[in-house]
Enzyme design. Structure first.
Site, PDB file in Angstrom:
ATOM      1  N   LEU A 119       4.123 -15.373  -9.583  1.00  0.00           N
ATOM      2  CA  LEU A 119       2.768 -14.829  -9.590  1.00  0.00           C
ATOM      3  C   LEU A 119       2.748 -13.324  -9.790  1.00  0.00           C
ATOM      4  O   LEU A 119       1.801 -12.783 -10.347  1.00  0.00           O
ATOM      5  CB  LEU A 119       2.051 -15.164  -8.266  1.00  0.00           C
ATOM      6  N   ASP A 247      -2.923   1.970   2.434  1.00  0.00           N
ATOM      7  CA  ASP A 247      -2.643   1.698   1.017  1.00  0.00           C
ATOM      8  C   ASP A 247      -3.786   0.908   0.391  1.00  0.00           C
ATOM      9  O   ASP A 247      -3.573  -0.075  -0.309  1.00  0.00           O
ATOM     10  CB  ASP A 247      -1.322   0.947   0.876  1.00  0.00           C
TER      11      ASP A 247
END
Length: 470
Positions: A119, A247
């Site tokens: 993925l 983040d």
């Protein structure tokens, strides 16, 4: 913003993704563009189990995310070091609801970590699609049972055991609809794996910036912004102890089938300050273009650092532009600095909105979102709102129906833009507010710094906007 471009080593890799053409959706982390490191990791995995050698696939593009490099290090903690692997039994805090998987189970669940199951990849390692029992840990036939995303730790990567522990620790105990659910983990010998719920719509980054994609409709953009804001608000004010995400960016906002936003990747998360403290001091880590300026300069991390990052992402959603894009003309590389002068102007801010929306956005909603982005991006951290206030501002925006396409001002602006484009085709350009042909000014026209074409986008997951809303 004061980033040290010449540092020898970065602290965190950016995500690298590519469409998974073999599945019906893009997946939780989309198909990898560069498969070399993943395949080398898979080779070690297979050799340890069966002696097989992994395949490699050619790739073409690099991610545009640029990691923040260390600017200051004000603590001596090894909590963010990838160098050593301490004893697992002494450090892992496992929530009772997490499932413990064997490595062979996850290898079979992902069809031997084959490339077709890949993925994506981040600083942590590679992510594979897999299938397990609904309420157990055993692998099942693809397309049955529970679909999951299995993230493997790349032992040669820039993130390591400590970040792996942080993921287990934070996501194991933090449960919220706007946080990706951690299903379980695996640790055997040198293998470190995490198992997450599968997010079929992929990341916000891919919907905004993937080549060839359809534009996200306005209401869905605001729905995603609201969901992401709720996730951050929970971390800051509702968790047992405040958490600073550190983040926040478009690639870490994942979407379920109904476009509900969920925050992922807690490897850089930090517990917030306690008592009278206003911040925690730490090594500067994150992604260039999203990190708050005061954090970059001092290493002082607070919840307002996340608020700034949210403002950057909200601005990306409004404009259809990346936070940093060196392919833009001079003066437009840094999205925040380019857009900041327009955010407080009720007329000129229309010119920075994503032209792919083609007027299908709420006038009042866009104005409020632009004002909110300006507040979140304040250079003074104390002037930024709390995320709970951001949530309250965003709540009504997805449902506003005053479409700009029926606005007289917007129609006039579109007409001026079309005239400017026609002039450009005929060799006429604008300069300092005047139309210029062969160096001679002719007459005044609209401002020449209207919106540029936003990056192309990926078609499959994004719904097509309606022709007109009432």
């Amino acid at each position: 913003m004061g980033f040290a471009h010449q540092a020898e080593k970065v602290e965190k890799k950016s995500s690298r993704k590519k469409k998974d053409g073999g599945e019906e959706e893009t997946g939780c982390w989309v198909k990898l563009r560069f498969m070399g490191s993943c395949m080398s990791s898979r080779s070690r995995v297979d050799n340890s189990m069966s002696g097989r050698t992994a395949e490699r696939k050619p790739t073409k593009e690099k991610s545009r995310d640029q990691p923040v490099v260390p600017v200051s290090s004000t603590t001596g903690s090894n909590a963010e070091s990838a160098s050593s692997t301490p004893k697992f039994s002494e450090e892992l805090k496992v929530a009772l609801q997490l499932r413990k998987f064997t490595f062979i189970d996850l290898k079979l669940a992902t069809r031997n970590f084959r490339p077709e199951s890949l993925l994506g990849e981040g600083g942590f390692g590679c992510v594979f699609k897999g299938w397990i029992e609904e309420n157990g840990t055993a692998p099942v036939k693809p397309g049955t049972g529970l679909t999951v995303a299995v993230k493997t730790l790349n032992i040669d990567g820039l993130q390591g055991h400590k970040e792996w522990l942080a993921e287990v620790d934070f996501l194991g105990k933090l449960l919220h609809p706007n946080l990706v659910k951690l299903v379980g983990y695996c640790i055997e010998d040198d293998h470190r794996l995490l198992v997450y719920e599968f997010m079929p719509r992929g990341s916000l980054e891919n919907h905004l910036f993937r080549r060839g994609s359809l534009p996200l409709p306005w209401s869905i953009r605001m729905k995603i912004a609201l969901g992401a804001a709720k996730g951050l608000a929970f971390l800051h004010e509702e968790a047992e102890r405040p958490v600073i995400y550190r983040d926040f960016k478009t690639s870490n906002v994942l979407l379920d089938a109904d476009y509900n936003a969920k925050l992922s990747d807690f490897g850089l998360a930090k517990e917030g300050p306690e008592g009278d403290k206003t911040h925690v001091s730490t090594r500067v880590m994150g992604t260039y273009g999203y990190a708050a300026p005061e954090y970059v300069m001092t290493g002082h991390l607070s919840s307002k650092s996340d608020v700034y990052s949210f403002g950057v992402v909200l601005l990306e959603m409004l404009t259809g532009r990346r936070s940093m894009d060196k392919n833009r003309p001079n003066g437009e590389h840094n999205l925040v600095e380019w857009a900041r002068p327009h955010l407080g102007d009720k007329r000129s801010f229309f010119r920075i909105l994503d032209p792919r929306l083609e007027g299908h956005f709420s006038v009042k909603g866009a104005q409020k979102a632009a004002q909110l982005a300006a507040q979140c991006l304040s250079r003074d951290p104390k002037a930024r709102p709390r995320m709970i206030e951001v949530v309250e501002t965003l709540k009504p925006l997805p449902n506003l129906k005053d479409m700009a396409s029926s606005s007289y001002y917007f129609q006039t602006m579109q007409s001026d833009r079309a005239r400017s484009n026609l002039n450009a085709k005929n060799g006429i350009r604008t300069q300092a507010g005047f139309v210029v042909r062969n160096g001679q000014p002719l007459r005044s026209l609209s401002s020449s710094n209207g919106p540029q074409a936003s990056p192309s986008q990926h078609p499959h997951p994004s719904p097509k906007p309606k022709a007109k809303e009432s």
